[in-house]
Design a protein around this motif. Structure first.
Motif, short mmCIF file in Angstrom:
data_model
loop_
_atom_site.label_atom_id
_atom_site.label_comp_id
_atom_site.label_asym_id
_atom_site.label_seq_id
_atom_site.Cartn_x
_atom_site.Cartn_y
_atom_site.Cartn_z
N ASP A 69 -70.43 -55.20 9.81
CA ASP A 69 -70.83 -56.25 10.75
C ASP A 69 -72.20 -56.82 10.37
O ASP A 69 -72.43 -58.03 10.46
N ALA A 70 -73.11 -55.94 9.94
CA ALA A 70 -74.45 -56.39 9.54
C ALA A 70 -74.38 -57.25 8.28
O ALA A 70 -75.10 -58.24 8.15
N VAL A 71 -73.51 -56.88 7.35
CA VAL A 71 -73.30 -57.69 6.14
C VAL A 71 -72.77 -59.06 6.52
O VAL A 71 -73.21 -60.09 5.99
N ALA A 72 -71.80 -59.10 7.43
CA ALA A 72 -71.23 -60.37 7.88
C ALA A 72 -72.30 -61.25 8.52
O ALA A 72 -72.33 -62.47 8.30
N ASP A 73 -73.18 -60.65 9.31
CA ASP A 73 -74.27 -61.41 9.93
C ASP A 73 -75.22 -61.97 8.87
O ASP A 73 -75.69 -63.11 8.98
N LEU A 74 -75.49 -61.16 7.84
CA LEU A 74 -76.36 -61.61 6.75
C LEU A 74 -75.74 -62.81 6.03
O LEU A 74 -76.41 -63.81 5.78
N VAL A 75 -74.46 -62.70 5.70
CA VAL A 75 -73.76 -63.79 5.01
C VAL A 75 -73.75 -65.04 5.88
O VAL A 75 -73.96 -66.16 5.39
N ALA A 76 -73.52 -64.87 7.18
CA ALA A 76 -73.51 -66.01 8.09
C ALA A 76 -74.85 -66.72 8.13
O ALA A 76 -74.91 -67.95 8.11
N SER A 77 -75.94 -65.96 8.16
CA SER A 77 -77.27 -66.57 8.18
C SER A 77 -77.57 -67.27 6.87
O SER A 77 -78.19 -68.35 6.86
N GLN A 78 -77.13 -66.70 5.76
CA GLN A 78 -77.32 -67.34 4.46
C GLN A 78 -76.51 -68.64 4.38
O GLN A 78 -76.96 -69.62 3.78
N THR A 79 -75.33 -68.63 4.99
CA THR A 79 -74.48 -69.82 4.98
C THR A 79 -75.14 -70.97 5.73
O THR A 79 -75.09 -72.12 5.29
N VAL A 80 -75.76 -70.67 6.87
CA VAL A 80 -76.45 -71.71 7.64
C VAL A 80 -77.52 -72.37 6.79
O VAL A 80 -77.65 -73.61 6.77
N VAL A 81 -78.28 -71.58 6.07
CA VAL A 81 -79.35 -72.11 5.23
C VAL A 81 -78.78 -72.92 4.07
O VAL A 81 -79.27 -74.00 3.73
#
Length: 200
Positions: A69-81
């Motif tokens: 779940d933490a990895v998914a959150d990291l990827v999601a935040s990178q995607t926004v940027v």
């Protein structure tokens, strides 16, 4: 006096070390799950990759699902940027989307393929869909109709025209060059512009 003055520094250094360890574990897990099936990656694999103990991972994330779940959150935040694009600029929108898909599209496809049996993958996929739809509403704000059935129809068309699996079809299955695939997506997005459709 000296001890008291140095304590905030030591606490700050400790917090920085904890954060660095957490980031290293996240990067290691993301790298492994990008290449391999979720069930094939153990906490020991991740610990070895990150240079930490399994207990350290458990202390930070509670276990493999919490880490996923933490990895998914990291990827999601990178995607926004990564997906910053001017509103209504189809060429720029497609360019940033393809840059994102070329960077992590294969990993996304791998995770989606596991969503029926891996709850963490299902949660990540659902969040990615919601995030993508919100992004579409933002970058195509100039062309989308007012809230209502027509807007939902237009969003559904735009979602299909920019979906990860369309990128996979063009780039992986059909072997199109990135240039040709981007041109195809631009043409598709132009053709579904609600402002140019008489049935919208």
């Amino acid at each position: 006096m000296e001890s008291g003055a140095r304590r905030p520094y030591r606490m700050g250094a400790r917090a920085a070390a904890v954060e660095a360890t957490r980031a290293r574990v996240l990067e290691a897990a993301a790298a492994l799950w990008t290449r391999r099936w979720y069930d094939d990656v153990t906490l020991q694999h991740i610990a070895d990759e990150a240079g930490v103990s399994v207990q350290t991972i458990v202390n930070h994330f509670g276990g493999r699902d919490g880490l996923a779940d933490a990895v998914a959150d990291l990827v999601a935040s990178q995607t926004v940027v990564a997906r910053q694009a001017p509103v209504g600029d189809v060429a720029a929108i497609v360019a940033v989307l393809f840059a994102d898909y070329e960077r992590q599209g294969d990993a996304g496809v791998l995770w989606i393929a596991q969503m029926d049996r891996v709850p963490a993958a299902a949660r990540a996929a659902a969040h990615a869909r919601d995030q993508h739809r919100a992004w579409l509403e933002q970058v195509f704000a100039d062309r989308l109709p007012a809230p209502g059935p027509a807007r939902e129809h237009a969003l559904n068309l735009h979602h299909a025209a920019t979906d990860l699996y369309l990128w996979k079809l063009w780039r992986r299955d059909l072997g199109l060059s990135r240039e040709d695939a981007e041109r195809a997506m631009r043409d598709l997005l132009t053709s579904i512009d609600p402002r140019k459709r008489h049935d919208a």
